[in-house]
Design a protein around this motif. Structure first.
Motif: not given
Length: 163
Positions: A11, A13-15
């Motif tokens: 999460s 990393e996605l942000s």
């Protein structure tokens, strides 16, 4: 517990990816202000277009250049090493055609932003050349008669249709 920490890491990393994408799109908009008229999705699509798929650009032309609906005359050339596209004219949604003074050439490997900037410049140059000619023609047509009230409606319509 182990799965939870893995999801948290993904999460985060996605942000970070989303933030980086936002910064990238903002930098593209800063380099070509007309991109502010496009949504993030549209901008990503436009940035992915190359000269081989230029027809995909026509859906976004009215957003970037409100008076332009599509490309008019287009010449494509393909060599064994490169592909190029030459835009000679543009068409409004009303069907008005603008013949560019100098064609816009889009080489297959050129960035779409570079090509769009060149298109913007060529439109301005063309308009700067056409407007004085139109003003001169209008003044000659309307004021060449001894009595300007004698100018016929047909001559005015012919004048308008020539531009």
């Amino acid at each position: 517990m182990e799965n939870s920490s893995g999801l948290d890491r993904m999460s985060m990393e996605l942000s970070a990816i989303v933030r980086s994408l936002g910064k990238f799109l903002e930098s593209q908009r800063s380099s070509f202000p007309r991109y502010f008229y496009l949504s993030d999705d549209d901008l990503l699509f436009v940035l992915s277009i190359d000269s081989g798929s230029y027809l995909n650009m026509t859906a976004h032309l009215p957003k970037l250049f409100p008076g332009i609906s599509t490309f008019g005359t287009v010449e494509e050339s393909t060599s064994s090493t490169d592909r190029s596209l030459k835009i000679i004219s543009l068409v409004s949604k009303e069907g008005e055609v603008l013949e560019l003074c100098d064609p816009v050439v889009w080489m297959g490997n050129a960035l779409v932003t570079t090509w769009l900037h060149d298109l913007e410049v060529k439109i301005k140059v063309t308009m700067q050349a056409l407007i004085p000619k139109a003003v001169h023609t209008v003044s000659q047509t309307l004021y060449s008669a001894e009595d300007s009230s004698r100018v016929s409606g047909n001559s005015v319509l012919e004048l308008i249709s020539s531009y």
